[in-house]
Design an enzyme around this catalytic site. Structure first.
Site, PDB file in Angstrom:
ATOM      1  N   GLU A 128       0.818  -1.226   0.000  1.00 44.65           N
ATOM      2  CA  GLU A 128       0.000   0.000   0.000  1.00 44.65           C
ATOM      3  C   GLU A 128       0.849   1.273   0.000  1.00 44.65           C
ATOM      4  O   GLU A 128       0.515   2.247  -0.673  1.00 44.65           O
ATOM      5  CB  GLU A 128      -0.917   0.000   1.231  1.00 44.65           C
ATOM      6  N   GLY A 186      12.365  15.090   4.098  1.00 38.89           N
ATOM      7  CA  GLY A 186      12.247  13.643   3.870  1.00 38.89           C
ATOM      8  C   GLY A 186      11.235  13.281   2.794  1.00 38.89           C
ATOM      9  O   GLY A 186      10.815  12.136   2.694  1.00 38.89           O
ATOM     10  N   LYS A 204       4.731   4.969  -9.810  1.00 40.60           N
ATOM     11  CA  LYS A 204       3.477   4.805  -9.063  1.00 40.60           C
ATOM     12  C   LYS A 204       2.309   4.634 -10.029  1.00 40.60           C
ATOM     13  O   LYS A 204       1.383   3.846  -9.780  1.00 40.60           O
ATOM     14  CB  LYS A 204       3.256   6.017  -8.159  1.00 40.60           C
TER      15      LYS A 204
HETATM   16  P1  NAP Z   1      15.850   6.092   3.401  1.00 44.13           P
HETATM   17  O1  NAP Z   1      15.486   7.174   4.358  1.00 44.13           O
HETATM   18  O2  NAP Z   1      16.961   6.332   2.449  1.00 44.13           O
HETATM   19  O3  NAP Z   1      16.192   4.783   4.272  1.00 44.13           O
HETATM   20  C1  NAP Z   1      16.681   3.602   3.701  1.00 44.13           C
HETATM   21  C2  NAP Z   1      17.112   2.674   4.822  1.00 44.13           C
HETATM   22  O4  NAP Z   1      17.465   1.418   4.252  1.00 44.13           O
HETATM   23  C3  NAP Z   1      18.322   3.160   5.612  1.00 44.13           C
HETATM   24  O5  NAP Z   1      18.164   2.862   6.968  1.00 44.13           O
HETATM   25  C4  NAP Z   1      19.498   2.348   5.015  1.00 44.13           C
HETATM   26  O6  NAP Z   1      20.503   2.055   5.967  1.00 44.13           O
HETATM   27  C5  NAP Z   1      18.796   1.065   4.626  1.00 44.13           C
HETATM   28  N1  NAP Z   1      19.426   0.429   3.474  1.00 44.13           N
HETATM   29  C6  NAP Z   1      19.424   0.868   2.199  1.00 44.13           C
HETATM   30  N2  NAP Z   1      20.092   0.002   1.404  1.00 44.13           N
HETATM   31  C7  NAP Z   1      20.514  -0.991   2.206  1.00 44.13           C
HETATM   32  C8  NAP Z   1      21.252  -2.179   1.978  1.00 44.13           C
HETATM   33  N3  NAP Z   1      21.713  -2.501   0.771  1.00 44.13           N
HETATM   34  N4  NAP Z   1      21.484  -2.986   3.032  1.00 44.13           N
HETATM   35  C9  NAP Z   1      21.050  -2.662   4.269  1.00 44.13           C
HETATM   36  N5  NAP Z   1      20.326  -1.556   4.545  1.00 44.13           N
HETATM   37  C10 NAP Z   1      20.080  -0.731   3.519  1.00 44.13           C
HETATM   38  O7  NAP Z   1      14.598   5.652   2.532  1.00 44.13           O
HETATM   39  P2  NAP Z   1      13.058   5.948   2.833  1.00 44.13           P
HETATM   40  O8  NAP Z   1      12.728   7.336   2.421  1.00 44.13           O
HETATM   41  O9  NAP Z   1      12.715   5.506   4.200  1.00 44.13           O
HETATM   42  O10 NAP Z   1      12.357   5.011   1.734  1.00 44.13           O
HETATM   43  C11 NAP Z   1      12.265   3.628   1.915  1.00 44.13           C
HETATM   44  C12 NAP Z   1      11.347   3.043   0.851  1.00 44.13           C
HETATM   45  O11 NAP Z   1      10.044   3.581   1.000  1.00 44.13           O
HETATM   46  C13 NAP Z   1      11.749   3.326  -0.579  1.00 44.13           C
HETATM   47  O12 NAP Z   1      11.394   2.235  -1.390  1.00 44.13           O
HETATM   48  C14 NAP Z   1      10.906   4.538  -0.932  1.00 44.13           C
HETATM   49  O13 NAP Z   1      10.689   4.666  -2.325  1.00 44.13           O
HETATM   50  C15 NAP Z   1       9.631   4.175  -0.227  1.00 44.13           C
HETATM   51  N6  NAP Z   1       8.771   5.311   0.105  1.00 44.13           N
HETATM   52  C16 NAP Z   1       9.304   6.392   0.749  1.00 44.13           C
HETATM   53  C17 NAP Z   1       8.473   7.440   1.095  1.00 44.13           C
HETATM   54  C18 NAP Z   1       8.991   8.647   1.830  1.00 44.13           C
HETATM   55  O14 NAP Z   1       8.206   9.543   2.121  1.00 44.13           O
HETATM   56  N7  NAP Z   1      10.274   8.712   2.162  1.00 44.13           N
HETATM   57  C19 NAP Z   1       7.115   7.373   0.789  1.00 44.13           C
HETATM   58  C20 NAP Z   1       6.602   6.240   0.129  1.00 44.13           C
HETATM   59  C21 NAP Z   1       7.461   5.196  -0.199  1.00 44.13           C
HETATM   60  P3  NAP Z   1      21.409   3.230   6.585  1.00 44.13           P
HETATM   61  O15 NAP Z   1      20.472   4.051   7.433  1.00 44.13           O
HETATM   62  O16 NAP Z   1      22.426   2.523   7.400  1.00 44.13           O
HETATM   63  O17 NAP Z   1      21.963   3.983   5.425  1.00 44.13           O
HETATM   64  N1  HSE Z   2       9.628  11.185  -3.278  1.00 47.01           N
HETATM   65  C1  HSE Z   2       8.292  10.739  -3.128  1.00 47.01           C
HETATM   66  C2  HSE Z   2       7.357  11.932  -3.243  1.00 47.01           C
HETATM   67  C3  HSE Z   2       8.135  10.052  -1.791  1.00 47.01           C
HETATM   68  O1  HSE Z   2       7.840  13.063  -3.203  1.00 47.01           O
HETATM   69  O2  HSE Z   2       6.167  11.738  -3.396  1.00 47.01           O
HETATM   70  C4  HSE Z   2       6.845   9.304  -1.700  1.00 47.01           C
HETATM   71  O3  HSE Z   2       6.817   8.225  -2.567  1.00 47.01           O
END
Ligand code: NAP
Ligand code: HSE
Length: 427
Positions: A128, A186, A204
């Protein structure tokens, strides 16, 4: 009360939100599920990085500690990227674990494979959070609107670009400055060009279109154009046309196939999506039975995205309790043709610099008329050096017609530059 053990892959923006929600709503979640959900282990890349959340879990940088732990029931993948996320999810499913992921990059490319493996393994794969953060649009399309034939999905599904365009429009702020702010908050992807070039929205849209039209759509099928060429001048002219500029993700089931496109669009202020500002997302869906619907909320950020991930964890927990799997696996029973961009039928906004001389406008009208293009509105502003800026808005035409007209317009010596061409939606 049984304990459901989670292995969390990633502790960044989303992973931290997941832990925060599971901690602050612990009692309610236990009452709603009849289980206690516990984060047992968390995978990160760098064990030395200071973390904003803490808890009674083991932090590791070895994926096998989690994937091969027989006590872990659900793997929650919030690392991002294609590899190693794909390999870890496949291994988790093969190990008999259920999976929840927020990873749109992966699903937009390998969704079919992952859903097939989950089905074979008899395990849940929920995603989701992969589209529009906290908005429950995937559940809505898969379940609540399943009675309908969906004709249209139009979304503002990238928070970063909506935040940038809204700040440029409402506060006259500079593109670069607002992008930096979106990164600090973020919202933006690790590589923000994914956001501004439209790829994040395209991923998406591929996921939403596959579900809405029951036909496999991948990122490679989406026509994509980003917002970096949108200027303060375009925003001001759009406002003069009683419209605004949004990055729209558009999917339409037309008689000759699927039209799937992401691009900046000029949208009349009267359209339901026009008032969706800031980091907010919204998805406007038309079904044959339900008619128009719209889903609105925060599309990015730690807690909104965490909300979708934790809700998926709760659903998987309920399935474990009832010894069932309720994830609806791949439902792509159609194989619909994709419409080529030449056949997209939209109105266009064309902004150009011309010599401010007699007959220039008349000649332009003639050149466009030769490609069977007529105008819905025209704005002209006098500029220095005996130049004028002209904004032409066409009636709906095919892209091929626009290209033909622009070829002769560019060749006309009184046209100095064509500054921008933007599609109109909802006209
Ligand atoms: P992020 O802040 O960059 O966090 C990624 C985390 O994964 C970090 O803790 C990193 O470790 C860990 N990581 C990455 N590669 C790794 C590897 N090869 N081995 C072990 N650990 C690893 O990313 P995020 O924004 O939370 O996004 C996570 C996912 O959710 C993505 O698929 C993104 O597209 C999706 N998403 C994000 C948002 C948003 O608002 N940010 C919204 C919807 C969906 P370290 O901390 O040690 O570097
Ligand atoms: N970078 C994405 C956005 C995070 O700005 O919508 C959520 O998927």
């Amino acid at each position: 009360m049984q304990e459901i053990q989670i292995g969390l892959l990633g502790l960044g923006t989303v992973g931290s939100g997941v832990i925060q929600i599971l901690t602050q709503n612990d009692d309610d979640i236990s009452n709603r599920t009849d289980s206690h959900i516990k984060i047992k282990k968390v995978l990160v890349r760098n064990l030395q990085t200071p973390r904003s959340v803490s808890g009674n879990f083991v932090l590791t940088d070895k994926p096998e500690d989690i994937l091969q732990d027989p006590d872990i029931d659900i793997i929650v993948e919030v690392m991002g990227g294609i590899e190693p996320a794909r390999t870890y999810i496949l291994e988790a499913l093969h190990q008999g674990k259920n999976v929840v992921t927020a990873n749109k990059d992966l699903l937009a490319l390998h969704g079919h494979e992952l859903l097939d493996v989950a089905k074979e393994a008899g395990k849940d794969l929920y995603f989701e959070a992969s589209v529009a953060g906290g908005i429950p649009i995937i559940a809505a399309l898969k379940q609540s609107l399943a009675a309908n034939r969906i004709s249209t999905v139009i979304g503002i599904i990238n928070g970063t670009t909506n935040y940038i365009l809204t700040s440029m429009t409402e506060q006259g702020r500079d593109y670069e400055e607002v992008l930096k702010e979106a990164q600090t908050l973020g919202y933006a992807e690790a590589d923000p060009s994914s956001d501004v070039d439209g790829l994040d929205a395209a991923r998406k849209l591929a996921i939403l279109s596959s579900i809405a039209f029951n036909s496999r759509v991948t990122i490679n099928d989406v026509y994509v154009d980003g917002i970096s060429r949108i200027t303060a001048d375009d925003i001001a002219y759009a406002s003069e046309l009683n419209s605004c500029i949004k990055l729209l993700a558009i999917a339409k089931h037309q008689p000759d196939g699927l039209e799937i496109r992401v691009h900046p669009a000029i949208l009349p202020k009267s359209h339901p999506l026009a008032s969706v500002g800031g980091v907010f997302n919204a998805i406007y869906v038309i079904g044959d039975a339900v008619g128009e619907t719209m889903f609105f909320g925060r599309g990015a950020g730690s807690l909104p995205t965490g909300s979708a991930v934790v809700s998926d964890i709760i659903q998987v927990t309920r399935n474990i309790e009832t010894h069932s799997t309720s994830a609806i696996n791949c439902t792509c029973y159609n194989d619909l043709q994709l419409t080529k961009s030449d056949d997209f039928h939209t109105a266009f906004y064309i902004r150009m610099r011309v010599k401010d001389e007699p007959r220039v406008l008349a000649t332009l009208a003639l050149l466009f008329a030769e490609a069977n293009v007529s105008f819905a509105s025209i704005i002209q502003r006098q500029k220095a050096n005996e130049e004028a800026e002209i904004v032409l808005v066409t009636h709906p035409i095919y892209e091929a017609q626009l290209r033909e007209a622009l070829k002769s317009v560019k060749a006309y010596s009184k046209v100095l530059t064509i500054n921008n061409v933007i599609r109109f939606e909802g006209k």
